[in-house]
Design a protein around this motif. Structure first.
Motif, PDB file in Angstrom:
ATOM      1  N   TYR A   1       0.194  -7.333  -6.022  1.00  0.00           N
ATOM      2  CA  TYR A   1      -0.081  -5.988  -5.479  1.00  0.00           C
ATOM      3  C   TYR A   1      -1.497  -5.889  -4.907  1.00  0.00           C
ATOM      4  CZ  TYR A   1       4.302  -5.032  -7.716  1.00  0.00           C
ATOM      5  OH  TYR A   1       5.626  -5.088  -8.064  1.00  0.00           O
ATOM      6  N   GLU A   2      -2.382  -6.739  -5.432  1.00  0.00           N
ATOM      7  CA  GLU A   2      -3.739  -6.807  -4.871  1.00  0.00           C
ATOM      8  C   GLU A   2      -3.659  -7.353  -3.446  1.00  0.00           C
ATOM      9  OE1 GLU A   2      -6.961  -5.830  -6.362  1.00  0.00           O
ATOM     10  OE2 GLU A   2      -5.250  -4.635  -6.993  1.00  0.00           O
ATOM     11  N   GLY A   3      -2.687  -8.223  -3.200  1.00  0.00           N
ATOM     12  CA  GLY A   3      -2.485  -8.741  -1.848  1.00  0.00           C
ATOM     13  C   GLY A   3      -1.868  -7.688  -0.933  1.00  0.00           C
ATOM     14  N   THR A   4      -0.827  -7.017  -1.422  1.00  0.00           N
ATOM     15  CA  THR A   4      -0.128  -6.056  -0.549  1.00  0.00           C
ATOM     16  C   THR A   4      -0.971  -4.807  -0.273  1.00  0.00           C
ATOM     17  OG1 THR A   4       1.103  -5.218  -2.470  1.00  0.00           O
ATOM     18  CG2 THR A   4       2.221  -6.828  -1.092  1.00  0.00           C
ATOM     19  N   LYS A   5      -1.980  -4.557  -1.102  1.00  0.00           N
ATOM     20  CA  LYS A   5      -2.815  -3.375  -0.842  1.00  0.00           C
ATOM     21  C   LYS A   5      -3.582  -3.514   0.479  1.00  0.00           C
ATOM     22  CE  LYS A   5      -7.201  -4.608  -3.037  1.00  0.00           C
ATOM     23  NZ  LYS A   5      -8.058  -4.571  -4.216  1.00  0.00           N
ATOM     24  N   THR A   6      -3.766  -4.759   0.960  1.00  0.00           N
ATOM     25  CA  THR A   6      -4.505  -4.959   2.211  1.00  0.00           C
ATOM     26  C   THR A   6      -3.776  -4.337   3.404  1.00  0.00           C
ATOM     27  OG1 THR A   6      -3.510  -7.152   2.523  1.00  0.00           O
ATOM     28  CG2 THR A   6      -5.656  -7.072   1.420  1.00  0.00           C
ATOM     29  N   PHE A   7      -2.476  -4.027   3.231  1.00  0.00           N
ATOM     30  CA  PHE A   7      -1.739  -3.307   4.283  1.00  0.00           C
ATOM     31  C   PHE A   7      -2.455  -1.987   4.584  1.00  0.00           C
ATOM     32  CE2 PHE A   7       1.286  -0.040   5.551  1.00  0.00           C
ATOM     33  CZ  PHE A   7       2.005  -0.653   6.576  1.00  0.00           C
ATOM     34  N   ALA A   8      -2.891  -1.311   3.524  1.00  0.00           N
ATOM     35  CA  ALA A   8      -3.575  -0.013   3.695  1.00  0.00           C
ATOM     36  C   ALA A   8      -4.950  -0.214   4.332  1.00  0.00           C
ATOM     37  CB  ALA A   8      -3.712   0.683   2.336  1.00  0.00           C
ATOM     38  N   PHE A   9      -5.699  -1.219   3.868  1.00  0.00           N
ATOM     39  CA  PHE A   9      -7.039  -1.472   4.428  1.00  0.00           C
ATOM     40  C   PHE A   9      -6.953  -1.719   5.935  1.00  0.00           C
ATOM     41  CE2 PHE A   9      -8.777  -3.478   0.185  1.00  0.00           C
ATOM     42  CZ  PHE A   9      -8.666  -2.250  -0.421  1.00  0.00           C
ATOM     43  N   GLU A  10      -6.021  -2.616   6.314  1.00  0.00           N
ATOM     44  CA  GLU A  10      -5.886  -2.970   7.729  1.00  0.00           C
ATOM     45  C   GLU A  10      -5.485  -1.765   8.573  1.00  0.00           C
ATOM     46  OE1 GLU A  10      -3.286  -6.360   8.279  1.00  0.00           O
ATOM     47  OE2 GLU A  10      -4.339  -7.517   6.751  1.00  0.00           O
ATOM     48  N   THR A  11      -4.499  -1.021   8.077  1.00  0.00           N
ATOM     49  CA  THR A  11      -4.006   0.140   8.826  1.00  0.00           C
ATOM     50  C   THR A  11      -5.133   1.126   9.095  1.00  0.00           C
ATOM     51  OG1 THR A  11      -1.811  -0.100   7.863  1.00  0.00           O
ATOM     52  CG2 THR A  11      -2.345   2.045   8.778  1.00  0.00           C
ATOM     53  N   VAL A  12      -5.894   1.445   8.056  1.00  0.00           N
ATOM     54  CA  VAL A  12      -6.968   2.423   8.199  1.00  0.00           C
ATOM     55  C   VAL A  12      -8.059   1.884   9.130  1.00  0.00           C
ATOM     56  CG1 VAL A  12      -8.821   3.605   6.935  1.00  0.00           C
ATOM     57  CG2 VAL A  12      -6.489   3.618   6.042  1.00  0.00           C
ATOM     58  N   GLU A  13      -8.379   0.604   8.996  1.00  0.00           N
ATOM     59  CA  GLU A  13      -9.381   0.029   9.899  1.00  0.00           C
ATOM     60  C   GLU A  13      -8.890   0.074  11.349  1.00  0.00           C
ATOM     61  OE1 GLU A  13     -11.043  -3.834   8.850  1.00  0.00           O
ATOM     62  OE2 GLU A  13     -12.215  -3.890  10.706  1.00  0.00           O
ATOM     63  N   GLN A  14      -7.615  -0.291  11.560  1.00  0.00           N
ATOM     64  CA  GLN A  14      -7.070  -0.323  12.918  1.00  0.00           C
ATOM     65  C   GLN A  14      -6.920   1.067  13.532  1.00  0.00           C
ATOM     66  OE1 GLN A  14      -3.766  -2.793  11.682  1.00  0.00           O
ATOM     67  NE2 GLN A  14      -4.514  -4.554  12.829  1.00  0.00           N
ATOM     68  N   LEU A  15      -6.873   2.087  12.683  1.00  0.00           N
ATOM     69  CA  LEU A  15      -6.815   3.472  13.192  1.00  0.00           C
ATOM     70  C   LEU A  15      -8.217   4.052  13.363  1.00  0.00           C
ATOM     71  CD1 LEU A  15      -3.858   4.943  11.055  1.00  0.00           C
ATOM     72  CD2 LEU A  15      -3.798   4.352  13.487  1.00  0.00           C
TER      73      LEU A  15
END
Ligand SMILES: *Cc1c(COP(=O)(O)O)cnc(C)c1O
Length: 369
Positions: free
Chosen positions: A195-209
């Motif tokens: 889950y520590e790996g899948t949380k990066t989905f949120a980091f990337e999304t927010v950075e890309q927005l």
């Protein structure tokens, strides 16, 4: 002092260290970070999701990375509305499971693990087998005897040993749990490093927005590896003051197998489930159900179900627009129609969760009917 805490959602307690770091077979472990997220501390020179290494409970290593992560976020139109779609089918093994597997296998290396076991005949099995191969760790995957040979090809090709178990999915899970008494259980359901790996989905999304939280995120709902991971990521950004609101999290299930939707609605859960084209989210007994339902409630989201016809029509539409995704991925996209009806929001994010190339036989049967 450690930068993060290990907690157990099921037992509602903090555990500084689990009884044995190898034992993640009992409980719903997850990490909570004390180190705030800060844009300045991102390592932009590291590949893919490893740019966020500062907030991963493992070190970056050339030994097991394949450059996974930082997938493109593109704007598409579905059901008359613009939505950002993260291209999670573009991972090295063909699904976003690489996020979890790359971090979890790295943790196993750091703990000196030489042999791991896992039970999944699908994308999680492929991802774990691939990153184990990359890291030189031996890997054994438990699968039901009835699993179609197609899906096993990729897992076996990475060099993982397949252990075929008589009976249903539950019998396979039991056999894996039994074996985990003596080996590292690299489970995408239990292991908190995943889950520590899948949380990066949120980091990337927010950075890309542009460091803005979306209003709503529409995700697949099976075992919850993405729902829980994304939630942990958004929550960390919120508590660090990087974003100023939690997005609503909306989970999509196939109507033929919708235990989370049923529990959330408070209706009697059926124990009989029918087959669905969305095999990747056909999980009758998700072990983190309570945690997932709490996330949907806390973020004021919803669970949505889609019919087999909706999945089929959406799959056809996506492929005929150039996106060769697997049927399970089409279920999430099909769920947008109802999500748009329920929530009148502006900024939406969803994903293509898996590549279609693994499911060509199934896709062939579908587009010709
Ligand atoms: C695993 C998977 C899902 C569902 O994710 P859960 O973690 O089970 O909720 C959806 N789509 C694809 C392609 C997957 O591999």
């Amino acid at each position: 002092m450690s930068e993060y805490l290990l907690l157990d959602y099921q037992k509602r307690k903090r555990v500084s260290e689990p009884a044995s770091i190898l034992d993640f077979t009992d409980g719903n472990f997850y990490f909570e970070w004390k180190e705030p997220f800060s844009i300045e501390k991102i390592n932009t020179y590291l590949p893919g999701l490893w740019r966020y290494a500062k907030w991963l409970p493992v070190d970056f290593s050339q030994f097991n990375t394949m450059g996974e992560g930082y997938t493109p976020l593109i704007q598409l139109k579905f059901f008359g509305k613009e939505i950002f779609v993260k291209q999670e089918q573009l991972f090295p093994t063909g699904s976003y499971k690489d996020r979890g597997a790359s971090v979890m296998i790295r943790a196993a290396i750091e703990q000196g693990v030489k042999h791991i076991i896992q039970d999944s005949s699908g994308n999680a099995g492929c991802a774990v087998a691939a990153y184990a191969a990359r890291a030189g760790i031996s890997c054994e995957i438990f699968v039901p005897e009835s699993t179609s040979p197609d899906k096993l090809t990729q897992i076996a090709a990475y060099g993982a040993r397949l252990n075929k178990i008589k009976g249903d999915r539950t019998a396979t899970a039991k056999a894996a749990l039994q074996a985990s008494k003596s080996h590292y259980y690299a489970s995408h359901c239990y292991n908190p490093f995943f889950y520590e790996g899948t949380k990066t989905f949120a980091f990337e999304t927010v950075e890309q927005l542009g460091w803005k939280a979306p209003d709503a995120v529409v995700l697949p709902a099976g075992n919850g590896t993405l729902i829980i991971g994304a939630y942990l990521g958004f929550k960390h950004l919120l508590s660090s003051g990087v974003i100023d609101k939690m997005p609503r999290i909306i989970g999509v299930q196939a109507r033929n197998c919708a235990p989370l939707f049923q529990q959330w609605k408070g209706v009697e859960t059926s124990s009989q489930f029918e087959d669905t084209l969305a095999e990747g989210i056909a999980i009758p007994f998700p072990i983190r159900a309570k945690q997932m339902i709490a996330i949907i409630e806390e973020t004021k989201g919803a669970f949505i179900t889609v019919s087999e016809t909706q999945i089929k029509d959406t799959l056809r539409a996506c492929i005929q627009n150039g996106f060769y995704i697997e049927p399970t991925s089409a279920a999430t996209i099909a769920g947008l129609e109802e999500a748009f009806e329920i929530f009148n929001k502006k900024n939406w994010v969803t994903l293509f969760s898996g590549h279609g190339l693994k499911s060509s036989a199934k896709i062939n049967a579908l587009i010709n009917t």
